[in-house]
Design an enzyme around this catalytic site. Structure first.
Site, PDB file in Angstrom:
ATOM      1  N   TRP A  10       0.858  -0.940   0.253  1.00  0.00           N
ATOM      2  CA  TRP A  10      -0.376  -0.152  -0.007  1.00  0.00           C
ATOM      3  C   TRP A  10       1.031   1.534  -0.019  1.00  0.00           C
ATOM      4  CZ3 TRP A  10      -4.418  -1.060   4.188  1.00  0.00           C
ATOM      5  CH2 TRP A  10      -5.702  -2.047   3.226  1.00  0.00           C
ATOM      6  N   LYS A  11       1.848   1.086   0.229  1.00  0.00           N
ATOM      7  CA  LYS A  11       3.034   2.848   0.505  1.00  0.00           C
ATOM      8  C   LYS A  11       2.325   3.052   1.278  1.00  0.00           C
ATOM      9  CE  LYS A  11       4.540   1.156  -4.458  1.00  0.00           C
ATOM     10  NZ  LYS A  11       4.837   1.248  -5.241  1.00  0.00           N
ATOM     11  N   GLU A 100      11.730   1.925  -3.714  1.00  0.00           N
ATOM     12  CA  GLU A 100      11.560   3.399  -2.812  1.00  0.00           C
ATOM     13  C   GLU A 100      12.758   3.641  -1.864  1.00  0.00           C
ATOM     14  OE1 GLU A 100       7.899   3.179  -3.118  1.00  0.00           O
ATOM     15  OE2 GLU A 100       7.228   2.940  -5.327  1.00  0.00           O
ATOM     16  N   GLU A 170      11.403  -6.605  -9.149  1.00  0.00           N
ATOM     17  CA  GLU A 170      10.038  -5.401  -9.402  1.00  0.00           C
ATOM     18  C   GLU A 170      11.292  -4.321 -10.264  1.00  0.00           C
ATOM     19  OE1 GLU A 170       7.159  -4.404  -6.624  1.00  0.00           O
ATOM     20  OE2 GLU A 170       8.247  -3.653  -5.897  1.00  0.00           O
ATOM     21  N   SER A 216       3.166  -2.462 -11.794  1.00  0.00           N
ATOM     22  CA  SER A 216       2.557  -1.998 -12.912  1.00  0.00           C
ATOM     23  C   SER A 216       1.440  -3.528 -13.035  1.00  0.00           C
ATOM     24  CB  SER A 216       2.354  -1.181 -14.028  1.00  0.00           C
ATOM     25  OG  SER A 216       2.694  -0.501 -14.257  1.00  0.00           O
ATOM     26  N   GLY A 237       1.887  -2.768  -6.260  1.00  0.00           N
ATOM     27  CA  GLY A 237       1.232  -1.913  -5.355  1.00  0.00           C
ATOM     28  C   GLY A 237       0.095  -0.947  -5.663  1.00  0.00           C
ATOM     29  N   GLY A 238      -0.431   0.071  -6.664  1.00  0.00           N
ATOM     30  CA  GLY A 238      -1.221   0.680  -7.215  1.00  0.00           C
ATOM     31  C   GLY A 238      -2.390   0.262  -7.179  1.00  0.00           C
TER      32      GLY A 238
HETATM   33  P1  PGA Z   1       3.011  -0.365  -8.920  1.00  0.00           P
HETATM   34  O1  PGA Z   1       3.714  -1.094  -7.236  1.00  0.00           O
HETATM   35  O2  PGA Z   1       2.343  -2.439  -8.793  1.00  0.00           O
HETATM   36  O3  PGA Z   1       2.102   0.404  -8.442  1.00  0.00           O
HETATM   37  O4  PGA Z   1       3.918  -0.582 -10.152  1.00  0.00           O
HETATM   38  C1  PGA Z   1       5.244  -2.265  -7.169  1.00  0.00           C
HETATM   39  C2  PGA Z   1       5.664  -1.774  -5.904  1.00  0.00           C
HETATM   40  O5  PGA Z   1       6.390  -0.901  -5.728  1.00  0.00           O
HETATM   41  O6  PGA Z   1       5.772  -2.700  -5.158  1.00  0.00           O
END
Ligand code: PGA
Length: 255
Positions: A10-11, A100, A170, A216, A237-238
């Site tokens: 979820w960041k 990140e 990733e 993605s 993520g998203g």
């Molecule tokens: P994303 O992020 O699915 O939004 O590209 C993946 C992640 O950073 O784990």
């Protein structure tokens, strides 16, 4: 047969109340097919307890992960949280070395390695992220680069511990950009990751370790990616911020 994994990262999204709403909505959509997938959600640290309470109440077949942790059990590390802390509030998985964190917070391979060791020692499952930048991809040295990250992150572990880890490939150029790696591109690197594990820890560890793709991933492209022989699921993520998309991804992995 390796059990597939769908993990939602979820960041830094969702407040406490929003986290509760999202996991209630996820929990309501679970069915028996979820037993064939290890489903994990990784909310912000301050919302782990709230998410755990919902899953506990619903007896949902969903585990909880943290997005980061410090390798020391306690001490003067302002702003950090330790493994005993996240474990006590319900986390059994932890993302380590996300790009990140590597890019923005200076996380190095050696820090990643310390975290992986500490998590294994605590009986938790690390989800160790690796992946190359666009410039490394363009140079053509990405397999070598990612293999080195794998080697450095796992250094010093026993083969049996490596077998229980999760590694997420990733590519940085695919994260949050909408530009997914093609199934062939993702398979090439995920198979190289498994080969690296085989070379250092033997075939049994390589056949057991689960390798995920992240970048993605969404319901529309997941089937082809997860269908690759060396891709055992996704770190999302998203699309993990929408209950319907996330649950559709679990359905794809359960097939
Ligand atoms: P994303 O992020 O699915 O939004 O590209 C993946 C992640 O950073 O784990």
């Amino acid at each position: 047969m390796r059990k597939p994994v769908i993990a939602g990262n979820w960041k830094m999204n969702k407040t406490w109340a929003q986290s509760v709403l999202l996991v209630q909505s996820i929990s309501n959509r679970t069915d028996d097919s979820w037993e064939s997938v290890d489903v994990v959600v990784c909310p912000a640290l301050c919302n782990i307890k709230a998410v755990q309470s919902v899953f506990d109440f619903d007896r949902a077949p969903i585990a909880i992960g943290a997005q980061n942790v410090h390798w020391e059990a306690e001490g003067a590390y302002t702003g950090e949280a330790s493994i005993p802390m996240i474990k006590e509030i319900g986390a059994t998985y932890c993302i380590v070395g996300h790009s990140e964190r590597r890019e923005m917070f200076g996380e190095t391979d050696s820090m990643v390695n310390k975290k992986v060791h500490a998590l294994i020692q605590a009986g938790m499952t690390p989800i160790m992220c690796v992946g190359e930048s666009l410039s490394i991809r363009d140079e053509g040295t990405y397999v070598d680069y990612v293999s080195k990250q794998v080697s450095a992150g796992l250094a010093g572990l026993d083969a049996s511990h490596v077998a229980s880890c999760i590694i997420a490939y990733e590519p940085i150029w695919a994260i949050g950009t909408g530009r997914t790696a093609t199934p062939e591109q993702a398979q090439e690197v995920c198979s190289a990751i498994r080969a690296q594990v085989a070379a250092e820890y033997g075939d049994q560890a390589a056949q057991s370790v689960r390798v995920l793709y992240g970048g993605s991933m969404k319901p529309a492209n997941a089937e082809e990616l997860i269908g690759q022989p060396d891709i055992d699921g996704g770190l999302i993520g998203g699309a993990s911020l929408e209950a319907e998309d996330f649950c559709d991804l679990v359905k794809v992995a359960a097939r």
